[in-house]
Design a protein around this motif. Structure first.
Motif, PDB file in Angstrom:
ATOM      1  N   ALA A   6      24.740   7.589  22.108  1.00 43.34           N
ATOM      2  CA  ALA A   6      23.347   7.338  21.747  1.00 43.34           C
ATOM      3  C   ALA A   6      22.899   8.411  20.767  1.00 43.34           C
ATOM      4  O   ALA A   6      23.536   9.454  20.627  1.00 43.34           O
ATOM      5  N   TYR A   7      21.817   8.123  20.083  1.00 38.29           N
ATOM      6  CA  TYR A   7      21.225   9.072  19.152  1.00 38.29           C
ATOM      7  C   TYR A   7      19.779   9.309  19.542  1.00 38.29           C
ATOM      8  O   TYR A   7      19.111   8.411  20.067  1.00 38.29           O
ATOM      9  N   VAL A   8      19.303  10.504  19.268  1.00 39.69           N
ATOM     10  CA  VAL A   8      17.907  10.837  19.529  1.00 39.69           C
ATOM     11  C   VAL A   8      17.315  11.407  18.256  1.00 39.69           C
ATOM     12  O   VAL A   8      17.847  12.351  17.679  1.00 39.69           O
ATOM     13  N   LYS A   9      16.228  10.819  17.826  1.00 41.23           N
ATOM     14  CA  LYS A   9      15.437  11.362  16.721  1.00 41.23           C
ATOM     15  C   LYS A   9      14.298  12.111  17.389  1.00 41.23           C
ATOM     16  O   LYS A   9      13.509  11.524  18.132  1.00 41.23           O
ATOM     17  N   ALA A  10      14.221  13.415  17.158  1.00 40.96           N
ATOM     18  CA  ALA A  10      13.214  14.240  17.826  1.00 40.96           C
ATOM     19  C   ALA A  10      12.331  14.914  16.783  1.00 40.96           C
ATOM     20  O   ALA A  10      12.823  15.438  15.783  1.00 40.96           O
ATOM     21  N   VAL A  11      11.024  14.892  17.043  1.00 39.10           N
ATOM     22  CA  VAL A  11      10.052  15.489  16.139  1.00 39.10           C
ATOM     23  C   VAL A  11       9.187  16.442  16.953  1.00 39.10           C
ATOM     24  O   VAL A  11       8.586  16.039  17.944  1.00 39.10           O
ATOM     25  N   PRO A  12       9.125  17.718  16.552  1.00 38.61           N
ATOM     26  CA  PRO A  12       8.304  18.663  17.313  1.00 38.61           C
ATOM     27  C   PRO A  12       6.821  18.401  17.114  1.00 38.61           C
ATOM     28  O   PRO A  12       6.388  17.976  16.043  1.00 38.61           O
ATOM     29  N   ASP A  13       6.063  18.647  18.152  1.00 35.09           N
ATOM     30  CA  ASP A  13       4.603  18.520  18.081  1.00 35.09           C
ATOM     31  C   ASP A  13       4.040  19.877  17.670  1.00 35.09           C
ATOM     32  O   ASP A  13       3.609  20.664  18.496  1.00 35.09           O
ATOM     33  N   ASN A  14       4.092  20.146  16.364  1.00 41.21           N
ATOM     34  CA  ASN A  14       3.572  21.406  15.835  1.00 41.21           C
ATOM     35  C   ASN A  14       2.111  21.311  15.444  1.00 41.21           C
ATOM     36  O   ASN A  14       1.498  22.302  15.086  1.00 41.21           O
ATOM     37  N   ASP A  15       1.588  20.099  15.462  1.00 40.08           N
ATOM     38  CA  ASP A  15       0.236  19.868  14.967  1.00 40.08           C
ATOM     39  C   ASP A  15      -0.448  18.883  15.907  1.00 40.08           C
ATOM     40  O   ASP A  15      -0.278  17.679  15.785  1.00 40.08           O
ATOM     41  N   SER A  16      -1.222  19.395  16.845  1.00 39.00           N
ATOM     42  CA  SER A  16      -1.839  18.525  17.846  1.00 39.00           C
ATOM     43  C   SER A  16      -2.769  17.490  17.217  1.00 39.00           C
ATOM     44  O   SER A  16      -2.993  16.435  17.796  1.00 39.00           O
ATOM     45  N   ALA A  17      -3.275  17.761  16.022  1.00 39.81           N
ATOM     46  CA  ALA A  17      -4.135  16.797  15.349  1.00 39.81           C
ATOM     47  C   ALA A  17      -3.338  15.560  14.927  1.00 39.81           C
ATOM     48  O   ALA A  17      -3.896  14.483  14.776  1.00 39.81           O
ATOM     49  N   ARG A  18      -2.031  15.725  14.720  1.00 39.75           N
ATOM     50  CA  ARG A  18      -1.183  14.601  14.322  1.00 39.75           C
ATOM     51  C   ARG A  18      -0.378  14.012  15.479  1.00 39.75           C
ATOM     52  O   ARG A  18       0.441  13.133  15.286  1.00 39.75           O
ATOM     53  N   ALA A  19      -0.623  14.470  16.683  1.00 42.66           N
ATOM     54  CA  ALA A  19       0.195  14.057  17.824  1.00 42.66           C
ATOM     55  C   ALA A  19       0.248  12.544  17.984  1.00 42.66           C
ATOM     56  O   ALA A  19       1.337  11.970  18.091  1.00 42.66           O
ATOM     57  N   GLU A  20      -0.880  11.894  17.995  1.00 40.40           N
ATOM     58  CA  GLU A  20      -0.895  10.437  18.175  1.00 40.40           C
ATOM     59  C   GLU A  20      -0.225   9.725  17.001  1.00 40.40           C
ATOM     60  O   GLU A  20       0.452   8.728  17.184  1.00 40.40           O
ATOM     61  N   ALA A  21      -0.388  10.258  15.791  1.00 40.98           N
ATOM     62  CA  ALA A  21       0.238   9.647  14.626  1.00 40.98           C
ATOM     63  C   ALA A  21       1.754   9.760  14.705  1.00 40.98           C
ATOM     64  O   ALA A  21       2.472   8.817  14.356  1.00 40.98           O
ATOM     65  N   LEU A  22       2.267  10.902  15.166  1.00 35.37           N
ATOM     66  CA  LEU A  22       3.718  11.083  15.316  1.00 35.37           C
ATOM     67  C   LEU A  22       4.290  10.064  16.295  1.00 35.37           C
ATOM     68  O   LEU A  22       5.306   9.424  16.030  1.00 35.37           O
ATOM     69  N   LEU A  23       3.631   9.934  17.422  1.00 35.54           N
ATOM     70  CA  LEU A  23       4.103   8.990  18.433  1.00 35.54           C
ATOM     71  C   LEU A  23       4.009   7.559  17.913  1.00 35.54           C
ATOM     72  O   LEU A  23       4.922   6.753  18.111  1.00 35.54           O
TER      73      LEU A  23
END
Length: 107
Positions: A6-23
């Motif tokens: 399997a593969y995992v694409k992981a993105v750190p939550d460095n910017d809480s203002a963009r959290a919902e957009a990242l998800l």
């Protein structure tokens, strides 16, 4: 037998203002991958998408084969191009109206 790769694409939550957009981006990518598979195109199966601690992730099954981005012997080029052309034709054969996704360009 062991677990399938399997593969995992992981993105750190460095910017809480963009959290919902990242998800939302990862959920959108998962939805597009699932839709393309449902149309009969090859692609990964989505395992999960979500958040773990300060990371957002999308996990998928591995797709068998080798990347076209890797170096290939010149003698393989005609076969590779034919395969890519076949997948491109299949993608373009899907009626645009049946696609539930939009990616309009701002012009």
């Amino acid at each position: 037998a062991g677990a399938a790769p399997a593969y995992v694409k992981a993105v750190p939550d460095n910017d809480s203002a963009r959290a919902e957009a990242l998800l939302a981006e990862l959920r959108g990518e998962a939805a597009r991958a699932e839709w393309l598979r449902a149309q009969g195109l090859p692609g990964p199966e989505v395992i999960d998408v979500g958040r773990c601690d300060d990371w957002y992730y999308l996990s998928t099954t591995a797709v068998p084969g080798r990347s076209l981005a890797e170096p290939w012997p010149r003698s393989c080029h005609p076969t590779l191009i034919a395969g890519l052309a076949a997948i491109t034709r299949a993608l373009h054969a899907i009626p645009v109206g049946s696609c539930p996704f939009r990616r309009d360009l701002a012009v």
